[in-house]
Design a protein around this motif. Sequence first.
Motif, PDB file in Angstrom:
ATOM      1  N   LEU A  83       0.820  -1.203   0.000  1.00 54.71           N
ATOM      2  CA  LEU A  83       0.000   0.000   0.000  1.00 54.71           C
ATOM      3  C   LEU A  83       0.855   1.255   0.000  1.00 54.71           C
ATOM      4  N   ILE A  84       1.913   1.265   0.818  1.00 51.90           N
ATOM      5  CA  ILE A  84       2.856   2.388   0.826  1.00 51.90           C
ATOM      6  C   ILE A  84       4.105   1.929   0.084  1.00 51.90           C
ATOM      7  N   LEU A 103      -4.066   5.716  -3.473  1.00 54.66           N
ATOM      8  CA  LEU A 103      -4.140   5.183  -2.111  1.00 54.66           C
ATOM      9  C   LEU A 103      -5.589   4.921  -1.700  1.00 54.66           C
ATOM     10  N   THR A 104      -6.498   5.806  -2.135  1.00 56.36           N
ATOM     11  CA  THR A 104      -7.924   5.605  -1.853  1.00 56.36           C
ATOM     12  C   THR A 104      -8.434   4.351  -2.529  1.00 56.36           C
ATOM     13  N   HIS A 106      -6.644   1.686  -3.265  1.00 55.89           N
ATOM     14  CA  HIS A 106      -6.122   0.565  -2.483  1.00 55.89           C
ATOM     15  C   HIS A 106      -6.948   0.362  -1.213  1.00 55.89           C
ATOM     16  N   LYS A 107      -7.267   1.450  -0.528  1.00 52.99           N
ATOM     17  CA  LYS A 107      -8.008   1.361   0.716  1.00 52.99           C
ATOM     18  C   LYS A 107      -9.391   0.747   0.487  1.00 52.99           C
TER      19      LYS A 107
END
Length: 222
Positions: A83-84, A103-104, A106-107
């Motif tokens: 994710l990071i 990132l959103t 992925h979340k």
Amino acid sequence: MKDGLAVIAMSEDSKTLDSFLRFCYPSMLAEDPSFDNLTDVLSALANPKVLETESLRCFAIARNARLKDETIIAAKHSLRQPLIPAWFGEIDLITASDFLALLTYHKNCTIAVHALMKDLQWITDHYGTQSGCIWLFEYCGCGLATDKRFLLWGNAPLLMDRLSGETVRTAAEKTTAKVRSVTNCGACPGRVKGIMAEFSDLLSRKVEEAVAPVCISLYITD
């Protein structure tokens, strides 16, 4: 025509075509083309071999060029990455909003997979009854079921970070190898390969189905 062969005009330059064709027709006599500077090969961004290892770089370049389809494809492949992510040079090509969108994405995919892991009804639906899949939680009474080193479930934290069927299949192969290396059980090592192969196929398919409705285009706007 030239020398009896048809001459076809191509929009790509020679460097792009050379790199692309080397992937299409690999040779033991030449190394795969270098992608130290992916900006030189925008038209090859959807190449599966590139996406497997350079999905984040492809995403940044495609997004910078406003290539919607290539951006979405790269974003989906980036689910195989943490994710990071580690630093990559092409991150300078995108804005903070673009990266936040990724990132959103992925979340939201993580939320979808988490829901899948909380409700295991799909397991009993596939195997018919709970007794039909008891081996997921208990092998043969030898104690492997209580040792997280030998359970595919022990890789759940990894699956929350790398949300793809490939993650599941890799974890299943590692679990199979560990169980088959056990010498104090005469039953588990012999049957774990078939068991894990079937279950990893099922779980990987469910993971892909869970993340499919989460569309990156909802978060990427011009």
